[in-house]
Design an enzyme around this catalytic site. Structure first.
Site, mmCIF file in Angstrom:
data_model
loop_
_atom_site.group_PDB
_atom_site.id
_atom_site.type_symbol
_atom_site.label_atom_id
_atom_site.label_comp_id
_atom_site.label_asym_id
_atom_site.label_seq_id
_atom_site.Cartn_x
_atom_site.Cartn_y
_atom_site.Cartn_z
ATOM 1 N N HIS A 183 6.093 -51.389 -45.830
ATOM 2 C CA HIS A 183 5.491 -50.467 -46.796
ATOM 3 C C HIS A 183 5.589 -51.020 -48.214
ATOM 4 O O HIS A 183 5.886 -50.288 -49.157
ATOM 5 C CB HIS A 183 6.135 -49.089 -46.714
ATOM 6 C CG HIS A 183 5.906 -48.438 -45.389
ATOM 7 N ND1 HIS A 183 4.805 -47.661 -45.120
ATOM 8 C CD2 HIS A 183 6.610 -48.509 -44.244
ATOM 9 C CE1 HIS A 183 4.860 -47.260 -43.859
ATOM 10 N NE2 HIS A 183 5.937 -47.764 -43.303
ATOM 11 N N TYR A 204 17.451 -50.111 -43.787
ATOM 12 C CA TYR A 204 17.211 -49.759 -45.185
ATOM 13 C C TYR A 204 18.274 -50.410 -46.074
ATOM 14 O O TYR A 204 17.981 -50.942 -47.147
ATOM 15 C CB TYR A 204 17.310 -48.249 -45.375
ATOM 16 C CG TYR A 204 16.103 -47.442 -44.979
ATOM 17 C CD1 TYR A 204 15.563 -47.518 -43.705
ATOM 18 C CD2 TYR A 204 15.529 -46.572 -45.888
ATOM 19 C CE1 TYR A 204 14.474 -46.746 -43.348
ATOM 20 C CE2 TYR A 204 14.441 -45.787 -45.534
ATOM 21 C CZ TYR A 204 13.919 -45.886 -44.263
ATOM 22 O OH TYR A 204 12.839 -45.119 -43.920
#
Length: 350
Positions: free
Chosen positions: A63, A332
């Protein structure tokens, strides 16, 4: 056997694994070892994302291309009996979010991805915080971190193939992971939306709502747009940045709204398999309205340094047993570590 096109695997199918820019609660700098046993480490997963899209220092590993949005969430109180989370009490909470497409190349054309994504950081007046990363497809192609790791390797081979179909790696992957055909079929049946504003976005994974007495209810959630869905038009693909341009134009008219819908599982509904949808007859509750008022470039916008870690949950919302959730959270953290190091080197002029 259906074959997942590279543009779907790299740009769409992996959209739910939003690799954030800062560490969340699961900051395992050495990967998932000890947390997920023999499963691939976060380091290995992020390496494979980079192998697919290349290295783009300072950007998210997936993303990479997106836009910041701000607004609010108006809860109507309908979920309060199911969850003690303050975000579900009647009232307004502030929102910083990010709309994006899948893929690790921040310069890719919007048409390269068949899936849009919406990530939110919702903060209540009392300081409670909920982060969620949603995808415009309700399911994921694989159910485990190991299968994700294999899919990334296969998608790299697809990227390197000289012609479409010349990809024995993806063929082999599809034979050993037939569940991925469900995702491929869903995308075929649901053409991508013409904009960020007229797409629905889904939690994909299951979660648990905990009420004041400690009772748990398995749920999934989605946000449904007030704007009518229209499919992507061929003419739009000539504009590399049509999604951001379209959102900016739409917001000049009025704020964009979605209704948040919570779906309640019944006994026997699977909660550890993101490749499967629940039956359509499950109870659904409209719990409030998400309103986006403004969009800003991600380079210096308010979402730039937020990690939309799906395990950043308030009291009253808990993770399910979906094995992808812990893997996402750890990835993450690894992505953040790399990005932070890159930013420090850039600041130092190295």
């Amino acid at each position: 056997m259906p074959r997942l096109p590279f543009s779907i695997v790299a740009g769409g199918a992996l959209a739910v694994v939003t690799l954030g820019s800062i560490a969340g609660a699961y900051a395992y700098s050495h990967g998932l070892g000890g947390l997920l046993g023999t499963q691939p480490t976060a380091n290995q997963i992020v390496d494979r994302f980079e192998a697919v899209s290349g290295k783009h220092p300072g950007f998210r590993r997936n993303h990479a291309k997106g836009v910041c949005v701000t607004g609010y969430f108006d809860s109507n109180g309908n979920a309060a009996p199911l969850s003690r989370a303050s975000v579900f009490a009647a009232g307004r909470s502030q929102v910083v979010g990010r709309l994006s497409i899948g893929g690790g190349n921040p310069a890719q054309a919007d048409g390269a991805s068949n899936v849009r994504s919406l990530a939110l950081r919702i903060v209540t007046p009392g300081g409670g915080e909920w982060r969620t990363a949603m995808n415009s497809a309700p399911i994921f192609p694989v159910r485990t971190p190991e299968a994700l790791f294999d899919m990334l390797a296969a998608s790299r081979q697809a990227h390197d193939a000289t012609t479409y179909g010349d990809n024995p790696g993806m063929d082999a992957f599809m034979k050993t992971h037939p569940e991925a055909a469900r995702f491929d079929q869903w995308l075929r049946d649901h053409p991508p939306s013409s904009g960020f504003d007229n797409a629905a976005y889904y939690s994909v994974s299951a979660f648990r709502l905990i009420d004041r007495d400690g009772h748990a209810q398995d749920v999934r959630w989605r946000v449904e747009p007030d704007d009518a869905y229209t499919p992507l038009a061929a003419a739009q693909t000539h504009d590399t940045d049509f999604l951001e341009r379209g959102l900016a134009g739409r917001l000049r008219q009025s704020p964009v709204r979605w209704h948040m819908i919570i779906t309640l599982a019944q006994p026997g509904d699977v909660t550890n398999d993101s490749t499967r949808q629940w039956p359509a007859n499950r109870t659904q509750i409209d719990v409030g309205t998400l309103v986006v008022q403004r969009e800003e470039p991600q380079i210096d916008g308010p979402c730039r340094d937020i990690s939309f870690d799906p395990l950043k949950l308030p009291d009253g919302i808990a993770p399910s047993d979906d094995p992808l959730l812990k893997a996402r959270s750890a990835a993450y953290a690894q992505s953040h570590e790399r990005r932070l190091h890159e930013e420090q080197r850039y600041a130092a002029g190295k």
